[in-house]
Enzyme design. Structure first.
Site, mmCIF file in Angstrom:
data_model
loop_
_atom_site.group_PDB
_atom_site.id
_atom_site.type_symbol
_atom_site.label_atom_id
_atom_site.label_comp_id
_atom_site.label_asym_id
_atom_site.label_seq_id
_atom_site.Cartn_x
_atom_site.Cartn_y
_atom_site.Cartn_z
ATOM 1 N N HIS A 34 -13.134 -16.691 1.661
ATOM 2 C CA HIS A 34 -12.566 -17.992 2.016
ATOM 3 C C HIS A 34 -12.468 -18.960 0.841
ATOM 4 C CE1 HIS A 34 -16.788 -19.105 1.917
ATOM 5 N NE2 HIS A 34 -16.477 -20.381 2.132
ATOM 6 N N LEU A 37 -8.186 -17.482 -3.868
ATOM 7 C CA LEU A 37 -6.799 -17.942 -3.853
ATOM 8 C C LEU A 37 -6.183 -17.837 -2.463
ATOM 9 C CD1 LEU A 37 -4.050 -18.675 -5.184
ATOM 10 C CD2 LEU A 37 -3.805 -16.241 -5.727
ATOM 11 N N VAL A 38 -6.227 -16.641 -1.877
ATOM 12 C CA VAL A 38 -5.609 -16.425 -0.569
ATOM 13 C C VAL A 38 -6.487 -16.971 0.547
ATOM 14 C CG1 VAL A 38 -4.690 -14.705 1.017
ATOM 15 C CG2 VAL A 38 -4.435 -14.384 -1.444
ATOM 16 N N LEU A 128 -5.481 -7.642 4.035
ATOM 17 C CA LEU A 128 -4.545 -8.020 2.982
ATOM 18 C C LEU A 128 -4.636 -7.045 1.818
ATOM 19 C CD1 LEU A 128 -4.949 -11.890 2.909
ATOM 20 C CD2 LEU A 128 -2.892 -10.614 3.488
ATOM 21 N N SER A 130 -1.903 -5.335 -1.448
ATOM 22 C CA SER A 130 -1.213 -5.780 -2.651
ATOM 23 C C SER A 130 0.039 -4.930 -2.843
ATOM 24 C CB SER A 130 -2.135 -5.638 -3.865
ATOM 25 O OG SER A 130 -1.403 -5.732 -5.073
ATOM 26 N N SER A 131 1.032 -5.497 -3.461
ATOM 27 C CA SER A 131 2.271 -4.739 -3.688
ATOM 28 C C SER A 131 2.078 -3.602 -4.687
ATOM 29 C CB SER A 131 3.377 -5.671 -4.185
ATOM 30 O OG SER A 131 2.981 -6.346 -5.372
ATOM 31 N N CYS A 132 0.928 -3.572 -5.381
ATOM 32 C CA CYS A 132 0.692 -2.477 -6.332
ATOM 33 C C CYS A 132 0.421 -1.152 -5.628
ATOM 34 C CB CYS A 132 -0.453 -2.816 -7.266
ATOM 35 S SG CYS A 132 -2.072 -2.818 -6.494
ATOM 36 N N TYR A 159 -7.295 0.096 -8.340
ATOM 37 C CA TYR A 159 -7.209 -0.992 -7.363
ATOM 38 C C TYR A 159 -6.222 -0.620 -6.261
ATOM 39 C CZ TYR A 159 -6.239 -5.690 -5.528
ATOM 40 O OH TYR A 159 -6.072 -6.784 -4.713
ATOM 41 N N LYS A 163 -6.724 -0.251 -2.051
ATOM 42 C CA LYS A 163 -5.927 -0.962 -1.055
ATOM 43 C C LYS A 163 -5.198 0.004 -0.113
ATOM 44 C CE LYS A 163 -6.975 -5.161 -1.989
ATOM 45 N NZ LYS A 163 -7.684 -5.982 -0.977
ATOM 46 N N THR A 187 3.296 -9.976 -2.279
ATOM 47 C CA THR A 187 3.740 -9.844 -3.651
ATOM 48 C C THR A 187 2.772 -10.613 -4.554
ATOM 49 O OG1 THR A 187 5.659 -10.082 -5.111
ATOM 50 C CG2 THR A 187 5.253 -11.870 -3.542
ATOM 51 N N HIS A 202 -4.413 -13.010 -13.368
ATOM 52 C CA HIS A 202 -3.095 -12.414 -13.281
ATOM 53 C C HIS A 202 -2.151 -13.161 -14.207
ATOM 54 C CE1 HIS A 202 -4.694 -10.780 -9.404
ATOM 55 N NE2 HIS A 202 -4.013 -9.735 -9.829
ATOM 56 N N TRP A 225 1.851 -10.987 -23.839
ATOM 57 C CA TRP A 225 1.861 -9.524 -23.843
ATOM 58 C C TRP A 225 3.230 -8.971 -23.472
ATOM 59 C CZ3 TRP A 225 -2.723 -6.152 -21.913
ATOM 60 C CH2 TRP A 225 -3.863 -6.425 -22.668
ATOM 61 N N ARG A 232 9.372 -9.873 -11.859
ATOM 62 C CA ARG A 232 8.297 -10.070 -10.903
ATOM 63 C C ARG A 232 8.702 -11.099 -9.843
ATOM 64 N NH1 ARG A 232 6.981 -6.123 -12.888
ATOM 65 N NH2 ARG A 232 5.010 -5.515 -13.878
#
Length: 335
Positions: A34, A37-38, A128, A130-132, A159, A163, A187, A202, A225, A232
């Site tokens: 909690h 970020l999300v 939740l 991740s798009s990865c 990672y 997920k 995303t 990130h 980098w 993205r």
């Protein structure tokens, strides 16, 4: 992967009988993660929607990697609804340097929470991811049925595997225990309470910090980098939180649902926008000896649109809000 994306009530799919509907605003609602970020965005959204019994625990209070402690917490609080937003996250550098940590920690966190939720009969749970999770060279935009159809991006495959295991765990709970649980795959996210650490963040928060510090110091150049060519998609965390509540109240099915904006930009374009937002007037250089990661990662969000939800916060507006939050909280951020 099994199908099941529909806006209409779902009856007896994978043994689940559940009619999506408005959630009980007075029920106990546990948001795992909690303060992140999300998770923090979800708490804000639930509060604005009138939920009165939102539960959260900091990692110092409850280590979700500790199975016994997690089960005991569920026995004590007895949540009716759960959003599993707790995770060990990081950028390319962190994922590539510590793959064991990202695999082990995330597997343990989500397994403990999901198993505890099964044991204590949680009615609705949103996992939740991740798009990865999608293959490195998946078709663009990426549809949900691309899962497990190709090789993952090597820099964050550990990672991603964690997920993917979480998605399958949710699907297994639906089949074996008849749980009306769902998964959402966001995303790239950004917003308040993000990790702005130079080594663990990130790309977007890292760029905000880098350009802000360069602007304040009067630096003549900033070095990023890669080549800047990868594309993205970015979604503000407040939009993500709104989508989560919408899914909990309007969707039931075994297939993970993509959550995004449906549009993308190059890393060079995002760097230029952030330079403008932060007031940096120098030159941007690119270290092409560093990896780019996946060349493009744009989610197909047509199913989410069919369910009646689209993102509302533009990228430039979201960046301005995030930079303002960063300035207000810079003294207290993780180094």
């Amino acid at each position: 992967m099994a199908s099941g994306l529909t806006a209409s009530p779902v009856v007896a799919i994978d043994g689940v009988e559940f009619n999506p509907a408005p959630l009980d605003r007075d029920a106990t609602f546990y948001v795992a993660g909690h303060r992140g970020l999300v998770g923090s965005a979800i708490v804000r959204r639930l509060e604005s929607a009138g939920f009165t019994n939102i539960v959260g625990r900091a990692s110092s209070e409850l280590d979700l990697k500790d199975r016994d402690a997690t089960v005991a917490f569920f026995a004590e609080t007895k949540p009716r609804y759960v959003v599993l937003a707790a995770a060990k996250v990081g950028g390319i550098l962190a994922n590539n340097t510590y793959p064991v940590d990202f695999l082990s920690d995330n597997i343990r966190i989500q397994t403990n929470v999901i198993d505890a939720a099964i044991a204590h009969d949680v009615e609705r749970l949103l996992f939740l991811g991740s798009s990865c999770i999608y293959p490195k060279f998946a078709p663009q935009p990426i549809p949900e049925d691309s899962l497990l159809t190709g090789h993952l991006e090597p820099t964050n495959d550990a990672y991603a595997i964690a997920k993917i295991a979480g998605i399958l765990h949710i699907q297994a709970a639906r089949r074996q225990y008849g749980k009306a649980w769902i998964s959402a795959m966001p995303t790239n996210l950004y917003g308040p309470n993000d990790n702005f650490s130079p080594k663990g963040s990130h790309v977007l928060p890292a760029l905000i910090r880098r350009y802000d510090e360069a602007a304040k110091s009067g630096a003549e150049s900033v070095t990023n980098w890669g080549t800047g060519s990868p594309r993205r998609e970015f979604l503000h965390s407040d939009d993500m939180a709104d989508a989560c509540l919408h899914l909990l109240e309007n969707y039931d099915g075994p297939t993970q649902v993509n959550v995004g904006t449906g549009t993308d930009v190059t890393i060079k374009e995002i760097a230029e926008t952030i330079a403008g937002v932060t007031g940096f007037e120098g030159v941007t250089e690119w270290d092409t000896t560093k990896p780019d990661g996946t060349p493009q990662k744009l989610l197909d969000v047509s199913h989410l649109a069919e369910l009646g939800w689209t993102a509302q916060i533009s990228l430039e507006e979201g960046l301005r809000r995030t930079h303002a939050w960063y300035l207000e909280n810079a003294a207290h951020l993780r180094g």
